[in-house]
Motif scaffolding. Structure first.
Motif, PDB file in Angstrom:
ATOM      1  N   ALA A  46     -10.114   1.454  -0.066  1.00  0.00           N
ATOM      2  CA  ALA A  46      -8.948   1.418   0.810  1.00  0.00           C
ATOM      3  C   ALA A  46      -9.243   2.135   2.123  1.00  0.00           C
ATOM      4  O   ALA A  46      -8.848   1.675   3.200  1.00  0.00           O
ATOM      5  CB  ALA A  46      -7.747   2.054   0.118  1.00  0.00           C
ATOM      6  N   MET A  63     -10.468   3.926  -4.720  1.00  0.00           N
ATOM      7  CA  MET A  63      -9.587   4.256  -3.602  1.00  0.00           C
ATOM      8  C   MET A  63     -10.362   4.387  -2.290  1.00  0.00           C
ATOM      9  O   MET A  63      -9.784   4.267  -1.203  1.00  0.00           O
ATOM     10  CB  MET A  63      -8.826   5.555  -3.890  1.00  0.00           C
ATOM     11  CG  MET A  63      -7.813   5.433  -5.023  1.00  0.00           C
ATOM     12  SD  MET A  63      -6.566   4.154  -4.690  1.00  0.00           S
ATOM     13  CE  MET A  63      -5.752   4.844  -3.259  1.00  0.00           C
ATOM     14  N   ARG A  95      -1.208  14.938  -1.782  1.00  0.00           N
ATOM     15  CA  ARG A  95      -1.526  14.389  -3.107  1.00  0.00           C
ATOM     16  C   ARG A  95      -1.753  15.510  -4.116  1.00  0.00           C
ATOM     17  O   ARG A  95      -2.194  16.611  -3.754  1.00  0.00           O
ATOM     18  CB  ARG A  95      -2.753  13.484  -3.038  1.00  0.00           C
ATOM     19  CG  ARG A  95      -4.068  14.221  -2.838  1.00  0.00           C
ATOM     20  CD  ARG A  95      -5.201  13.268  -2.458  1.00  0.00           C
ATOM     21  NE  ARG A  95      -6.495  13.934  -2.417  1.00  0.00           N
ATOM     22  CZ  ARG A  95      -6.916  14.666  -1.405  1.00  0.00           C
ATOM     23  NH1 ARG A  95      -6.147  14.859  -0.344  1.00  0.00           N
ATOM     24  NH2 ARG A  95      -8.121  15.234  -1.453  1.00  0.00           N
ATOM     25  N   VAL A 112      -0.755   3.239  -2.981  1.00  0.00           N
ATOM     26  CA  VAL A 112      -1.645   4.341  -2.596  1.00  0.00           C
ATOM     27  C   VAL A 112      -1.059   5.696  -2.999  1.00  0.00           C
ATOM     28  O   VAL A 112      -1.740   6.502  -3.644  1.00  0.00           O
ATOM     29  CB  VAL A 112      -1.976   4.291  -1.094  1.00  0.00           C
ATOM     30  CG1 VAL A 112      -2.717   5.561  -0.665  1.00  0.00           C
ATOM     31  CG2 VAL A 112      -2.820   3.057  -0.772  1.00  0.00           C
ATOM     32  N   LYS A 127      -7.579  -1.713  -9.801  1.00  0.00           N
ATOM     33  CA  LYS A 127      -6.479  -0.786 -10.009  1.00  0.00           C
ATOM     34  C   LYS A 127      -5.242  -1.529 -10.497  1.00  0.00           C
ATOM     35  O   LYS A 127      -4.289  -0.901 -10.953  1.00  0.00           O
ATOM     36  CB  LYS A 127      -6.142  -0.041  -8.703  1.00  0.00           C
ATOM     37  CG  LYS A 127      -7.253   0.848  -8.177  1.00  0.00           C
ATOM     38  CD  LYS A 127      -7.554   2.010  -9.088  1.00  0.00           C
ATOM     39  CE  LYS A 127      -6.462   3.042  -9.065  1.00  0.00           C
ATOM     40  NZ  LYS A 127      -6.776   4.221  -9.900  1.00  0.00           N
ATOM     41  N   SER A 160       0.819  -1.218   0.000  1.00  0.00           N
ATOM     42  CA  SER A 160       0.000   0.000   0.000  1.00  0.00           C
ATOM     43  C   SER A 160       0.848   1.260   0.000  1.00  0.00           C
ATOM     44  O   SER A 160       0.452   2.278  -0.574  1.00  0.00           O
ATOM     45  CB  SER A 160      -0.938   0.013   1.210  1.00  0.00           C
ATOM     46  OG  SER A 160      -0.205   0.080   2.424  1.00  0.00           O
ATOM     47  N   THR A 161       2.036   1.211   0.615  1.00  0.00           N
ATOM     48  CA  THR A 161       2.875   2.409   0.637  1.00  0.00           C
ATOM     49  C   THR A 161       3.518   2.670  -0.715  1.00  0.00           C
ATOM     50  O   THR A 161       4.099   3.742  -0.929  1.00  0.00           O
ATOM     51  CB  THR A 161       3.976   2.295   1.712  1.00  0.00           C
ATOM     52  OG1 THR A 161       4.755   1.112   1.479  1.00  0.00           O
ATOM     53  CG2 THR A 161       3.363   2.233   3.093  1.00  0.00           C
ATOM     54  N   LEU A 207       0.469   6.932   5.328  1.00  0.00           N
ATOM     55  CA  LEU A 207      -0.506   6.998   4.235  1.00  0.00           C
ATOM     56  C   LEU A 207      -1.325   8.283   4.307  1.00  0.00           C
ATOM     57  O   LEU A 207      -1.635   8.896   3.276  1.00  0.00           O
ATOM     58  CB  LEU A 207      -1.420   5.783   4.272  1.00  0.00           C
ATOM     59  CG  LEU A 207      -0.790   4.432   3.938  1.00  0.00           C
ATOM     60  CD1 LEU A 207      -1.844   3.324   3.998  1.00  0.00           C
ATOM     61  CD2 LEU A 207      -0.133   4.458   2.562  1.00  0.00           C
ATOM     62  N   LEU A 238      -2.737   8.140  -5.887  1.00  0.00           N
ATOM     63  CA  LEU A 238      -3.180   9.466  -5.457  1.00  0.00           C
ATOM     64  C   LEU A 238      -2.292  10.574  -6.010  1.00  0.00           C
ATOM     65  O   LEU A 238      -2.607  11.755  -5.864  1.00  0.00           O
ATOM     66  CB  LEU A 238      -3.176   9.549  -3.929  1.00  0.00           C
ATOM     67  CG  LEU A 238      -4.205   8.713  -3.170  1.00  0.00           C
ATOM     68  CD1 LEU A 238      -3.963   8.823  -1.672  1.00  0.00           C
ATOM     69  CD2 LEU A 238      -5.629   9.131  -3.511  1.00  0.00           C
ATOM     70  N   TYR A 277      -1.684  11.184   1.544  1.00  0.00           N
ATOM     71  CA  TYR A 277      -3.004  11.665   1.111  1.00  0.00           C
ATOM     72  C   TYR A 277      -3.079  13.189   1.174  1.00  0.00           C
ATOM     73  O   TYR A 277      -3.569  13.843   0.251  1.00  0.00           O
ATOM     74  CB  TYR A 277      -4.085  11.041   1.994  1.00  0.00           C
ATOM     75  CG  TYR A 277      -5.481  11.566   1.733  1.00  0.00           C
ATOM     76  CD1 TYR A 277      -6.236  11.079   0.679  1.00  0.00           C
ATOM     77  CD2 TYR A 277      -6.035  12.556   2.550  1.00  0.00           C
ATOM     78  CE1 TYR A 277      -7.519  11.571   0.427  1.00  0.00           C
ATOM     79  CE2 TYR A 277      -7.301  13.043   2.317  1.00  0.00           C
ATOM     80  CZ  TYR A 277      -8.042  12.550   1.248  1.00  0.00           C
ATOM     81  OH  TYR A 277      -9.296  13.039   1.011  1.00  0.00           O
ATOM     82  N   LYS A 332      -8.487  -2.704  -4.912  1.00  0.00           N
ATOM     83  CA  LYS A 332      -7.211  -2.783  -5.628  1.00  0.00           C
ATOM     84  C   LYS A 332      -7.264  -3.742  -6.816  1.00  0.00           C
ATOM     85  O   LYS A 332      -6.425  -3.643  -7.719  1.00  0.00           O
ATOM     86  CB  LYS A 332      -6.097  -3.212  -4.668  1.00  0.00           C
ATOM     87  CG  LYS A 332      -5.725  -2.133  -3.663  1.00  0.00           C
ATOM     88  CD  LYS A 332      -5.193  -0.891  -4.366  1.00  0.00           C
ATOM     89  CE  LYS A 332      -4.806   0.190  -3.391  1.00  0.00           C
ATOM     90  NZ  LYS A 332      -5.966   0.861  -2.804  1.00  0.00           N
ATOM     91  N   ILE A 352      -9.947  -4.019   0.803  1.00  0.00           N
ATOM     92  CA  ILE A 352      -8.746  -3.618   0.071  1.00  0.00           C
ATOM     93  C   ILE A 352      -8.615  -4.394  -1.234  1.00  0.00           C
ATOM     94  O   ILE A 352      -8.209  -3.861  -2.267  1.00  0.00           O
ATOM     95  CB  ILE A 352      -7.480  -3.798   0.950  1.00  0.00           C
ATOM     96  CG1 ILE A 352      -6.300  -3.033   0.354  1.00  0.00           C
ATOM     97  CG2 ILE A 352      -7.109  -5.245   1.125  1.00  0.00           C
ATOM     98  CD1 ILE A 352      -6.348  -1.570   0.534  1.00  0.00           C
TER      99      ILE A 352
END
Length: 426
Positions: free
Chosen positions: A285, A282, A273, A207, A333, A203-204, A266, A211, A270, A330, A326
């Protein structure tokens, strides 16, 4: 995403079967949940609930994550996947192992089939661990994301080995500890080791990318990695040699601190972004991370309150809330880009090709999001009130959700290449 420096895209057989099979397992899970609606608030050591948990953890969560990881490893490590044959073999073993385990638990046939199923799952985890570790080792520079992925793979291997030993122990008792206590260690090694650390690492990367945001506080990720591992190691080592008591909540608190460090990272990405409008996918998430926080809050309640509903609710927020949300977001995506890469990547700049988002139905993802919210809220309400009728209504919504997801995954996987050259469509 086409400009991201990555290794060679893995062969589609190393990725797509995981997504397709995971979707089928999700549909099976929804139907089985409806079948045993009246048992969902009962004790967790129940043949049907054990079958459901393993279907959710292995057939749904781990299956899709394997497929996504085999595609994302070249992105994160900037190298080719170490072994496509290992990936394909892990798919076969994970699928067969999950089927055997789920069936064995459902009929509670403790014996050869359960042990064979557990052995196949361990073998799949071993191949995945080798693939992950070898791919990460090929890169000259280390990163916290790679550390998370390798660590999570090792925890998956440990979790599956513990599970296999527990399956053998049901047949021939040899573990000198309470079986239910060992089951708690097994479950949380998977949740806090495999799922939490894998999701934290991936996710790091994803995400902030989706974004168009980033955080300069990468030290938070190292804090998260250290605390999540430290808390889990302390829990497992103490829990094996001593009874599982309330002091274990201290170790859960250490894991929680690591988890909040990751979530703060995260949140910072955000805030910074460039893409101001947050896409619907998203938002899955955001729901997922909220469910994880609620799961941590419910953990002491599940421990101290004798009512089994709270233990079931704790598992629901983690499996059907955190992990499922999640994956639902995802999938669309990552999967469309995977299919797009197989069909069109080599053609960019030569002819007009569709965008990845045109490979699936955006309308179905809108329905999926709101049906998911309704299904989850109704299920939680039914479990809190112990109302079987409301639980059944919620599980009908889960079946509808699974149908929407399966249709959209199938539409993406079986997409037929379309290219335009001038006014012609090929």
């Amino acid at each position: 995403m086409a400009a991201i420096p990555i290794g060679k895209t893995p062969h589609r057989m190393a990725v797509l079967p995981f997504y397709g099979t995971g979707a089928v397992f999700f549909a099976v899970l929804a139907v089985l949940l409806f079948r045993v609606a009246g048992e969902l608030t009962g004790h967790h050591f129940n043949p049907h609930l054990l079958a459901l948990v393993h279907t959710a953890a292995l057939g749904w969560g781990t299956m899709v994550i394997f497929g996504a990881a085999y595609q994302l490893l070249p992105v994160i490590c900037e190298r080719d996947l170490y072994s496509v044959p290992f990936a394909v073999a892990s798919y076969v073993m994970l699928t067969l192992g999950t089927l055997l385990l789920a069936w064995s638990f459902w009929v509670f046939e403790v014996g050869a089939l359960m042990i064979i199923g557990g052995s196949l799952v361990v073998s799949a985890a071993l191949l995945y661990t080798i693939n992950t570790s070898a791919t990460a080792a090929l890169h000259q520079h280390s990163s916290v994301q790679r550390a998370f992925m390798v660590s999570s793979a090792l925890w998956l291997l440990i979790t599956t080995i513990i599970g296999l030993l527990l399956a053998i122990n049901l047949r021939v008792t040899f573990i000198p500890r309470n079986h239910l206590d060992m089951l708690k260690l097994h479950a949380h090694a998977g949740l806090a080791g495999w799922f939490l650390q894998l999701i934290s690492g991936v996710s790091t990367k994803l995400v902030p990318m989706f974004l168009l945001g980033k955080s300069k506080r990468e030290w938070l990720l190292y804090v998260a990695l250290i605390l999540q591992n430290a808390g889990l190691i302390l829990f497992l080592s103490d829990g094996y040699f001593n009874p599982v008591t309330s002091k274990m909540l201290t170790y859960a608190g250490i894991v929680a601190l690591g988890t909040f460090a990751w979530l703060i990272y995260l949140a910072d990405a955000y805030r910074n972004r460039l893409r101001r409008k947050v896409e619907l996918l998203m938002k899955h998430a955001a729901v997922s991370f909220a469910c994880l926080v609620v799961g941590f809050v419910l953990l002491p309640v599940a421990y101290f309150v004798a009512d089994t509903r709270w233990t079931s609710l704790y598992g629901t927020f983690l499996f059907l809330g955190w992990i499922t949300a999640i994956i639902l977001g995802k999938t669309f995506k990552t999967l469309p880009f995977i299919v797009w890469s197989n069909h069109y990547r080599h053609l960019t700049g030569k002819v007009n090709v569709p965008l990845p988002k045109q490979l699936y139905s955006e309308r179905l993802t809108v329905y999926q999001f709101y049906v998911y919210l309704a299904a989850f809220v109704l299920l939680v309400a039914g479990m809190v009130t112990n109302c079987t009728a409301l639980i059944r209504v919620a599980l009908i919504a889960w079946i509808i959700l699974a149908a929407l997801y399966v249709v959209n995954v199938a539409k993406t996987i079986f997409h037929k290449p379309m290219m335009t050259d001038g006014n012609k469509t090929q």
